[in-house]
Design a protein around this motif. Structure first.
Motif, PDB file in Angstrom:
ATOM      1  N   PHE A 101     -39.326 -67.744 117.374  1.00  0.00           N
ATOM      2  CA  PHE A 101     -38.541 -68.933 117.063  1.00  0.00           C
ATOM      3  C   PHE A 101     -37.058 -68.567 117.044  1.00  0.00           C
ATOM      4  CE2 PHE A 101     -42.688 -70.100 115.784  1.00  0.00           C
ATOM      5  CZ  PHE A 101     -42.757 -71.480 115.679  1.00  0.00           C
TER       6      PHE A 101
ATOM      7  N   ASP B  76     -34.572 -69.988 115.485  1.00  0.00           N
ATOM      8  CA  ASP B  76     -34.044 -70.108 114.125  1.00  0.00           C
ATOM      9  C   ASP B  76     -32.527 -70.256 114.090  1.00  0.00           C
ATOM     10  OD1 ASP B  76     -35.612 -70.354 111.743  1.00  0.00           O
ATOM     11  OD2 ASP B  76     -36.572 -68.456 112.244  1.00  0.00           O
ATOM     12  N   GLY B  77     -31.969 -70.869 115.121  1.00  0.00           N
ATOM     13  CA  GLY B  77     -30.531 -71.089 115.180  1.00  0.00           C
ATOM     14  C   GLY B  77     -30.043 -70.993 116.613  1.00  0.00           C
TER      15      GLY B  77
ATOM     16  N   TRP C  32     -38.203 -75.278 116.872  1.00  0.00           N
ATOM     17  CA  TRP C  32     -37.070 -74.380 117.092  1.00  0.00           C
ATOM     18  C   TRP C  32     -36.773 -73.481 115.891  1.00  0.00           C
ATOM     19  CZ3 TRP C  32     -34.514 -74.060 121.764  1.00  0.00           C
ATOM     20  CH2 TRP C  32     -34.829 -75.048 122.694  1.00  0.00           C
ATOM     21  N   PHE C  33     -37.425 -73.772 114.747  1.00  0.00           N
ATOM     22  CA  PHE C  33     -37.105 -73.049 113.515  1.00  0.00           C
ATOM     23  C   PHE C  33     -38.379 -72.610 112.816  1.00  0.00           C
ATOM     24  CE2 PHE C  33     -33.536 -75.751 114.423  1.00  0.00           C
ATOM     25  CZ  PHE C  33     -32.419 -74.994 114.078  1.00  0.00           C
ATOM     26  N   HIS C  34     -38.307 -71.424 112.177  1.00  0.00           N
ATOM     27  CA  HIS C  34     -39.426 -70.933 111.368  1.00  0.00           C
ATOM     28  C   HIS C  34     -38.936 -70.610 109.956  1.00  0.00           C
ATOM     29  CE1 HIS C  34     -43.148 -69.053 110.231  1.00  0.00           C
ATOM     30  NE2 HIS C  34     -42.502 -67.946 109.902  1.00  0.00           N
ATOM     31  N   LYS C  35     -38.092 -69.601 109.829  1.00  0.00           N
ATOM     32  CA  LYS C  35     -37.581 -69.215 108.509  1.00  0.00           C
ATOM     33  C   LYS C  35     -36.700 -70.302 107.908  1.00  0.00           C
ATOM     34  CE  LYS C  35     -37.636 -64.207 109.336  1.00  0.00           C
ATOM     35  NZ  LYS C  35     -36.809 -62.976 109.447  1.00  0.00           N
ATOM     36  N   ASN C  36     -35.918 -70.967 108.749  1.00  0.00           N
ATOM     37  CA  ASN C  36     -34.979 -71.990 108.267  1.00  0.00           C
ATOM     38  C   ASN C  36     -35.453 -73.400 108.590  1.00  0.00           C
ATOM     39  OD1 ASN C  36     -33.063 -70.051 107.320  1.00  0.00           O
ATOM     40  ND2 ASN C  36     -32.413 -69.717 109.430  1.00  0.00           N
ATOM     41  N   ARG C  37     -36.774 -73.578 108.676  1.00  0.00           N
ATOM     42  CA  ARG C  37     -37.292 -74.879 109.094  1.00  0.00           C
ATOM     43  C   ARG C  37     -36.970 -75.981 108.094  1.00  0.00           C
ATOM     44  NH1 ARG C  37     -43.098 -74.313 110.260  1.00  0.00           N
ATOM     45  NH2 ARG C  37     -42.418 -73.632 112.333  1.00  0.00           N
TER      46      ARG C  37
ATOM     47  N   ASP D 168     -36.502 -72.984 101.609  1.00  0.00           N
ATOM     48  CA  ASP D 168     -36.716 -71.841 102.502  1.00  0.00           C
ATOM     49  C   ASP D 168     -36.596 -70.512 101.771  1.00  0.00           C
ATOM     50  OD1 ASP D 168     -37.239 -73.210 104.883  1.00  0.00           O
ATOM     51  OD2 ASP D 168     -35.108 -73.536 105.254  1.00  0.00           O
TER      52      ASP D 168
END
Length: 460
Positions: free
Chosen positions: A61, A63-64, A189-194, A330
């Motif tokens: 992902f 993630d930005g 498009w995001f995992h940690k910051n979803r 998060d």
């Protein structure tokens, strides 16, 4: 030689024991690590499907980055035009009650905004499945056309059934086809910051809820109701052109045949079912302040001019309510954050809204409630994503919203009936609102326990 063999066996046993301690335990079909850590089915799915791990592995992902945040900006305007428009239902409830539909009761008129919210959510499984099969493009195009057309038809409406068809059915179906692709596409498009990304996108609905009531109020005074609706429709069309150009999924469509089993299977998972039940109960009460805060304020002596800004205040503060909790979630856990904000919303209704009978306490309630309730819109999809395979996120999120659409449909008319039963007062309505939100918050606690056990220190 025998000693060497025995030593080897003992070493193997110790190694096996160590591996056993490190092995994840399984609860309710979800992979949960023995150590306190965030649980996410995507990790398990990535391990089970190595052929697809290039796209579905959490490490893949972005993630930005420019492209990911460009998609978020497209989603922001999708929610601005869809849920943001729905968020200003309170001003229409008050306007219709004083003008075109003044001969009808409050609970009867409430079916228009209730049907609006219902149609916004009930199509979730269908739009979610179409998104999973085809991506967001065609849904967005069709949704743009229907939403704008419905508002144009509302500008020509003068009778109850015409408002039901245009503003209660056509427009929100289009808004629904805009809302779901945005919620699903941004999550790819995001995992940690979803939760943060979804919160930033969801703040678009809050900003829309701020600007649309003020815009409609000013335009009605200047050019009349009909042209106010047309100008709003053209404004929405311009913003959705940008969204159609920027919103896209990172993952290719998955063309699976339609199957009723797909919509039923998620409910075999205890945690998923509890999250849906919690959302249903919470939603029963959540929209009542948005629908009735203007009328309640006028009942207690607030001027119509000042009361007209209460919905905008609710939605203005909700911008922070949809971004700040997402950032916190998060880092502290999405279930943990949802539980805190849900209980806070219920407490505000029971402890502040009920005794509020003057301008200052009503404005304070609008401010605090706007923040606490705003977290639901961004965190609910994040909870579903956390316990789901990312390739099924559209259908599973849509199914959840379809279930809570029933609460959205019936909540406001029930509130209106309770108000009428009390002779025009609002205590019964407020108690019902607070009780439903307490019940929903408690079931969120049960969902967290189902997922990771009762430990309070876990980031869940």
């Amino acid at each position: 030689m025998a000693e060497s063999t025995a030593s080897s066996a003992t070493l193997a046993e110790r190694r096996g024991s160590s591996e056993e301690k490190l092995r994840p335990s399984v609860r309710s079909g979800l992979v949960i690590a023995n150590e306190p850590r965030e649980s996410d089915l995507e990790k398990a799915q990535a391990e089970k499907a190595p052929a697809a791990s290039g796209l579905h592995d959490p490490k893949s992902f972005p993630d930005g980055g420019f492209e990911a945040w460009l998609v978020v900006s497209g989603g922001f305007f999708c929610l601005f035009c869809s849920f943001g428009w729905i968020n200003c239902i309170g001003i229409f409830q008050a306007y219709y009650q004083e003008h075109q539909l003044q001969n009808l009761s409050s609970s009867t008129i409430a079916w228009i905004p209730s049907l609006e919210v219902f149609m916004m959510f009930v199509g979730g499984p269908i739009w979610g499945k179409l998104y999973d099969r085809n991506g967001p493009r065609y849904l967005l195009l069709a949704g743009t056309a229907l939403h704008v057309f419905g508002l144009m038809m509302a500008s020509l409406s003068s009778t109850y059934y015409q408002f039901i068809l245009s503003q209660g059915i056509c427009s929100p179906i289009g808004a629904s086809m805009i809302f779901y692709p945005a919620m699903s596409a941004v999550g790819t498009w995001f995992h940690k910051n979803r939760a943060l990304a979804l919160g930033v996108m969801a703040s678009g609905s809050s900003l829309g809820g701020v600007l649309f009531p003020i815009m409609i109020k000013k335009l009605v005074a200047e050019v009349g109701f009909a042209w106010s609706m047309r100008i709003a429709a053209f404004f929405i069309l311009a913003l959705l052109i940008y969204s159609n150009l920027t919103l896209k999924s990172r993952l290719p469509p998955t063309r699976k045949p339609w199957s009723l089993k797909e919509f039923i299977d998620p409910f075999r998972e205890r945690t998923y079912s509890l999250v849906v039940v919690a959302s249903f109960l919470f939603f029963f009460g959540m929209f009542l302040p948005f629908t009735y805060i203007v009328l309640e304020a006028e009942y207690y002596g607030m001027s119509a001019n000042l009361a007209g800004y209460l919905v905008s205040i609710l939605n203005a503060v909700s911008i922070f309510g949809r971004t700040v909790p997402g950032y916190v979630a998060d880092r502290m856990g999405r279930f943990n954050t949802m539980i805190v904000t849900a209980y806070l919303s219920a407490i505000l209704v029971l402890a502040l809204w009920i005794p509020a009978q003057g301008n200052v306490p009503i404005i304070l309630f609008s401010t605090f409630y706007g923040f606490s309730s705003g977290a639901f819109v961004s965190l609910a999809p994040a909870l579903i994503a956390q316990i789901s395979d990312i390739r099924q996120i559209g259908m599973r999120t849509g199914t959840m919203f379809a279930v809570i659409s029933v609460a959205a449909l019936t909540g406001s008319p029930i509130g209106g009936a309770l108000q009428a039963r009390e002779g025009g007062k609002y205590l019964y309505l407020q108690v019902f609102c607070g009780a439903m939100m307490v019940a929903g918050s408690t079931v969120f606690v049960l969902a967290r326990v189902s997922l990771a056990g009762p430990g309070l220190k876990k980031k869940i």
